[in-house]
Write an enzyme that holds these catalytic residues in place. Structure first.
Site, short mmCIF file in Angstrom:
data_model
loop_
_atom_site.label_atom_id
_atom_site.label_comp_id
_atom_site.label_asym_id
_atom_site.label_seq_id
_atom_site.Cartn_x
_atom_site.Cartn_y
_atom_site.Cartn_z
CG ASN A 3 -1.90 -1.10 1.23
OD1 ASN A 3 -2.68 -1.26 0.31
ND2 ASN A 3 -1.84 -1.93 2.26
CE1 TYR A 4 0.47 4.51 3.68
CE2 TYR A 4 0.49 2.27 4.51
CZ TYR A 4 -0.05 3.53 4.50
OH TYR A 4 -1.12 3.82 5.31
CG LEU A 5 7.07 0.40 0.24
CD1 LEU A 5 7.85 -0.84 0.57
CD2 LEU A 5 7.81 1.66 0.67
#
Length: 578
Positions: A535-537
């Site tokens: 979800n973030y990278l």
DNA sequence: TCCTTGACTTGCGATCAGAAAC
DNA sequence: GTTTCTGATCGCAAGTCAAGGA
């Protein structure tokens, strides 16, 4: 050459976007949508006669509705949940609603209920399922596959797409996270009459089961969901949507990272701005600026207000209370330390000590003045105010973009820092995981240490020890072979030396690989990498890294992840910069 | 401006299935 | 072939944030 290729590929990708771009200008998400509707939960099967329920030591035959709810409790009997007062109270209250008046008058105390036979029965059932023959298992597998093929896909515009969750959630007892006031409540069965279908007018509409009807069939192409219903615990809406590999999710994901990259371009300006705002005459501006500093520096979540008594008591940045921070003008050898201790999303504890600049510290002291522990730290601020401010600073900027930005930039920096060109592939993977870990720590992505952690660690250590022994034995053999070769100087002994040399090398590699694994596992004991990876990278950072160092893609991304990030694998070359 | 609703993303633990060990 | 272990997948709860109505 590579750069050119990448550009070309990227251009192609964007062209393709443009072709279908018309849909996004008016906010519509699709033109054509056809699907088979949801798979409903299987109907309740009453227990066989020999499985009994006892009340106050006496046999009691329950009506089907009361029995069904009782089985939900029985299935969880081994779980800690069922010992909690709140859970038992909520369950009992909802259970009573399903009882006949006779049952209601007989059953007056949950502590006198004996669910053990039911519980034993379900345990036996699951045991029996494990013991099934290969054939039976295969049959079930085939049936699941058939259902997947029938209900698991839809057609959106010109693509056949995988649906994420095509099964309606079955009834059961609500299990909240943390100290949830509604734990144990009955999640009721969802009937066709509760379900809203969304599809295009010109598609073949899904059919409700014989003798039933849908609540509604609508044709709203401004949204991406196929099916929705309202859940009875919080009254919130649940959806059936597409799989992350779908075009519609992939594009959104890509957009998210592009927004984060735009933040990268102006983040220094924003930082200068909020530092300036620490000095503002206005309290609301100072609070906003300090909160934003926390969000940027510590990757805190925005922190929306929550309805008291409806959910567990958790907070994010804007909803921090006085009781969640402590100020130390001096701690050990550091000045102006802020200690954070609060429960965040999913009631995961956030604990951190951070030295801050004097100005931030003084502001915090000011915010705390004349307040009770349960008062809001930022009483002049909420997420709506903060996000409106952010929107003015950069188009599309909201609090969570900082998390995405800081996560991705950290990965990129860490990869640069940790990867050494001449290390082996396993060592490179360890470096990658360490970079990933730095991000997970930043985002406070924790997990309960696996139950079998100690044991599996021991197993690995045993393997390492054995490999170690094998290595020294083989080294000895090599030495012996060398001595023999020195003595005889013949071809056979020369060959032998070579063979042993190779063996030593191979075992050394295996040993190193095991040691890497052990280090990785140890460091990862309480850290969850999955959430940040998913979800973030920005996946293009990982793709570029993999291509640059010739690491096989599947060492970094498993099959589902490769599907989800297909767009990035396609797009990024080794020179990609976040 | 406040409050509610709706849509969508993010997050953890449980469970499952296949690989590895026995 | 059976049991154990592990990573992948599932399930669904819990966030974020925008829009709309009071």
């Amino acid at each position: 050459e590579n750069g050119k290729k990448a550009k070309k590929r990227k251009q192609e990708y964007e062209d393709e976007e443009e072709e279908e771009e018309e849909r996004s200008t008016d906010g519509s998400k699709w033109k054509f949508l056809e699907h088979k509707g949801p798979v409903l939960a299987p109907p309740y099967e009453p227990l066989p006669g020999h499985v009994r329920f006892f009340y106050d030591g006496k046999l009691l035959r329950l009506s089907a509705p009361a029995e069904e709810v009782a089985t939900f409790f029985a299935k969880m009997l081994d779980h800690e949940y069922t010992t909690k007062e709140m859970f038992r109270k909520n369950f009992y209250k909802d259970w009573r609603k399903e009882m006949t008046s006779e049952e209601k008058s007989k059953i007056t105390d949950i502590n006198k209920c004996n669910f053990t036979e039911m519980s034993e029965y379900f345990k036996a059932q699951s045991e029996a399922r494990k013991q099934m023959s290969k054939d039976e298992k295969l049959k079930i597998k085939e049936e699941n596959e058939r259902i997947l093929q029938e209900y698991g896909f839809c057609v959106m515009d010109n693509h056949k797409e995988r649906i994420g969750n095509f099964r309606i959630e079955p009834p059961g007892l609500f299990r909240g996270r943390g100290d949830h006031p509604k734990m144990g409540m009955l999640k009721r069965r969802i009937r066709p009459e509760d379900i809203i279908i969304n599809c295009s007018k010109d598609s073949k509409h899904p059919k409700p089961p014989q003798g039933t009807r849908w609540k509604e069939v609508r044709h709203d192409n401004k949204v991406t969901w196929l099916v929705s219903w309202t859940e009875n615990i919080q009254g919130s809406i649940k959806y059936i949507m597409l799989n992350p590999s779908s075009r519609i999710k992939g594009e959104k994901d890509w957009q998210k990272y592009e927004t984060a990259r735009r933040l990268k371009k102006c983040v220094e300006r924003l930082r200068a701005q909020y530092r300036e705002d620490w000095k503002s005459k206005e309290m609301r501006v100072r609070q906003r600026a300090v909160a934003l500093y926390f969000i940027d520096k510590l990757a805190l979540r925005a922190g929306n207000e929550k309805e008291e008594g409806e959910t567990a008591d958790t907070v994010g940045c804007c909803s921090l209370r006085v009781e969640h921070i402590k100020l130390y003008s001096k701690m050990d050898d550091q000045e102006y330390v802020v200690e954070f201790d609060f429960l965040g999303k999913d009631s995961i504890r956030y604990y951190n000590k951070m030295p801050v600049e004097k100005r931030v510290f003084k502001n915090l002291q000011l915010f705390l003045e004349n307040k009770q522990p349960e008062d809001d730290l930022f009483d002049r601020l909420n997420t709506s105010i903060l996000n409106k401010h952010l929107q003015e600073l950069m188009d599309g900027l909201t609090a969570k973009v900082f998390r995405t930005y800081n996560a991705s930039i950290t990965l990129q920096q860490q990869l640069k820092e940790l990867t050494s060109p001449d290390e082996s592939i396993p060592a490179k993977i360890l470096s990658y995981n360490r970079a990933n870990r730095a991000v997970a720590i930043l985002c406070n992505h924790q997990r309960a240490a696996p139950k079998t952690f100690e044991k599996s660690m021991q197993n690995l250590q045993t393997k390492i020890d054995e490999k170690q022994k094998q290595l020294s034995a083989t080294r000895k053999q090599l030495k012996g072979a060398k001595t023999e070769h020195k003595a005889s100087h013949d071809d056979r002994s020369k060959k032998m030396v070579e063979v042993k040399r190779k063996a030593v090398q191979r075992i050394e590699e295996q040993l190193m690989k095991l040691q890497m694994q052990a280090t990785d596992r140890e460091e990862n004991k309480q850290i969850a990498l999955g959430t940040s990876k998913l979800n973030y990278l920005d996946p293009r950072i990982s793709v570029a890294w993999v291509k640059k160092w010739d690491v096989p893609m599947e060492k970094i991304y498993n099959k589902t992840q490769r599907e989800k990030f297909a767009w990035a694998i396609d797009m990024a070359e080794e020179d990609y910069e976040f």
